[in-house]
Design an enzyme around this catalytic site. Structure first.
Site, short mmCIF file in Angstrom:
data_model
loop_
_atom_site.label_atom_id
_atom_site.label_comp_id
_atom_site.label_asym_id
_atom_site.label_seq_id
_atom_site.Cartn_x
_atom_site.Cartn_y
_atom_site.Cartn_z
N SER A 79 0.79 -1.26 -0.08
CA SER A 79 0.09 -0.09 -0.05
C SER A 79 0.83 0.97 0.01
O SER A 79 0.58 2.02 -0.71
CB SER A 79 -0.90 0.01 1.23
OG SER A 79 -0.25 -0.42 2.42
N ARG A 110 3.87 -5.15 16.52
CA ARG A 110 2.49 -4.36 16.63
C ARG A 110 1.61 -5.36 17.37
O ARG A 110 0.64 -5.25 18.18
CB ARG A 110 2.04 -4.22 15.27
CG ARG A 110 2.89 -3.04 14.75
CD ARG A 110 2.59 -2.88 13.33
NE ARG A 110 2.86 -3.92 12.52
CZ ARG A 110 2.52 -3.98 11.10
NH1 ARG A 110 2.21 -3.22 10.55
NH2 ARG A 110 2.84 -5.01 10.40
#
Ligand code: NMX
Ligand code: MLT
Length: 469
Positions: A272, A359
């Site tokens: 992305s 994360r």
């Protein structure tokens, strides 16, 4: 002789005769285009396999053949200002790790988790903002946050079968009708000023993404429930959560803040971020650049993985029982069934990371701090899967990283909090990735980075080059 046949004769005149005879012999076939292609593909697949096997490590120019044919893995070929990814320690935002950010970036009043506005400030400037700066930024974003009616009307016209990510990308692309960057370019603004217009568009896009994303959610799943207006007293995610119908759910709102802050940037090579950077390099405006990025995020090997994880987890629960009751052996068997069916285990592996994704760890810590999540069957299943999946994947022996990435748990938390429509999950990732992709886009224009135009090579050219080496 017609104009076009004279032109094509001229072209044939320049083709060498052997090739022409070969080409003509192909014309004799009565096969369809698809069948003709199906005949050619196995030969080319073998050619590529042989190249990788025999010459993967050969160096052509400055790089290995493996880099050229292996998805450019590890190739240092892009300038990225806002964050850097280490294979073992994970992401750093301008040098700050996730625990550093959790210590220094201002949360919402009364909250504990990183505010995405704080992360945006850090990504753009490399500096830690004061709580006052963050409150001001929240106010500015809320001022601009309402979706223009002309965009809302088009989004409302999408039929239910249009995937939420397709809707998000289309909605963002439509916003470019008001692009200040595109207008500035048309009117001949100096190159050194481009970044200002890229910045204005980027801020507006970040401000309006929650309203667009929430509208897509309501239209798809709760068409009869009215969408609340953007409130000036709420932060970006406070508003998003409110528009999704979770305004009174402190756990969900704090989770969304953390989720959106953490997914904001992951250096430049992911599909992305790279796409936004590439499309922006043609001086397409931030709306078009980010709309393209969202199409990449919608792929199952990238952002769609959080949807896929949940689908996979629910199927597992269906098969072996709720996460609170299942044994490690049952999960192992289920993992092997997935792998033996030739499928990937969603939420595991990574193109760069070689240790558990920090994360993922941060989201696990979030679960550990909240008693309401302790007894959640789906969160229990995530934890239990984490205990056995790395061992199974190691034994399977294919993936270079048998550890979980962020998607191994991100969607499951949404599910726990009641947002069970998992086709929607990647939209939340899309709201987040705008922070990093658009911060970088501003810097791309500020630094005057040129159009991206790497050199491609054919298989035959590679073969020639490796012969020479
Ligand atoms: N389960 C089974 N096989 C795997 C997995 C996995 N989780 N991960 C990688 N492999 C396979 C991979 O398909 C490849 O097989 P083949 O040679 O037959 O093509 C082989 O292992 C080598 O792949 P790697 O070099 O380890 O991984 P690569 O860099 O090509 O791909 C991912 C990275 C993330 C695309 C890959 O690990 C994957 O498909 N994971 C599952 C999907 C996922 O969780 N994606 C989320 C990514 C994070 N995000 O937020 O975007
Ligand atoms: C991401 O956040 O973009 C994913 O972890 C994928 C990647 O970094 O390649």
């Amino acid at each position: 002789m017609s104009f076009s046949s004279a032109r094509s004769l001229g072209r044939i005149g320049r083709i060498n005769t052997a090739r022409l005879v070969h080409a003509q012999s192909r014309y004799a076939s009565t096969k369809s285009l698809e069948d003709t292609l199906a005949d050619i593909i196995p030969e080319k697949q073998e050619q590529l396999k042989a190249l990788r096997l025999n010459h993967g490590g050969d160096v052509i120019g400055d790089i290995k053949v493996e880099n050229v044919i292996g998805g450019m893995r590890g190739l240092k070929a892009m300038l990225w200002h806002c964050s850097a990814l280490d294979p073992n320690t994970g992401i750093r935002f301008h040098g700050l790790t996730i625990p550093d950010c959790q210590k220094v970036l201002p949360p919402a009043p009364g909250g504990k988790e990183i505010l995405p506005e704080s992360m945006l400030w850090l990504l753009l400037t490399g500096e830690v903002p004061s709580p006052e700066q963050v409150r001001d930024l929240s106010r500015q974003l809320a001022e601009e946050g309402e979706l223009p009616k002309k965009i809302a009307d088009v989004v409302d016209s999408f039929t239910r079968d249009v995937h939420p990510m397709t809707q998000l990308s289309m909605g963002v692309a439509l916003m470019n009708t008001d692009s200040k960057f595109a207008h500035a370019y048309e009117t001949g603004v100096k190159k050194t000023e481009y970044w200002r217009y890229a910045f204005k568009d980027s801020m507006k896009l970040i401000a309006q993404l929650p309203a667009l994303a929430a509208r897509i959610y309501k239209n798809a799943y709760y068409p009869d429930v009215p969408l609340p207006a953007v409130r000036k007293d709420l932060d970006l995610v406070g508003n998003y959560s409110n528009m999704l119908g979770y305004g009174d759910n402190e756990g969900m709102t704090e989770y969304l803040r953390l989720y959106i802050a953490l997914h904001g940037d992951h250096e430049g090579g992911n599909v992305s971020a790279h796409t936004a950077h590439l499309v922006g390099s043609a001086l397409s405006d931030p709306y078009l650049s980010y709309a393209a990025a969202l199409c990449g995020l919608a792929g199952p090997l990238h952002g769609l993985a959080n949807q896929e994880v949940l689908r996979w987890m629910l199927a597992m629960q269906n098969d072996i029982g709720p996460g609170t009751d299942v044994t490690p052996e049952q999960i192992k068997d289920y993992l092997w069934t997935t792998l033996k069916a030739g499928k990937v285990v969603p939420g595991y592996g990574h193109g760069v990371l070689r240790d558990p994704d920090p994360r993922f760890i941060a989201l696990q810590d979030f679960c550990d701090k909240r008693p309401e999540l302790d007894s959640s069957p789906i969160i229990q299943l995530v934890k239990k899967t984490y205990q056995v999946a790395p061992g199974v994947l190691r034994e399977h022996g294919k993936t270079k990283n048998p550890n979980p990435n962020v998607d191994a748990t991100s969607g499951c938390l949404l599910y726990h909090y009641g947002l069970t429509e998992f086709k929607y999950y990647t939209v939340i990732f899309g709201v987040s990735r705008a922070l990093g992709s658009l911060s970088q886009l501003v810097w791309d224009r500020a630094l005057g980075l040129p159009i991206e135009r790497p050199k491609s090579v054919t298989m035959e050219e590679i073969e020639q080059m490796v012969k020479k080496t």
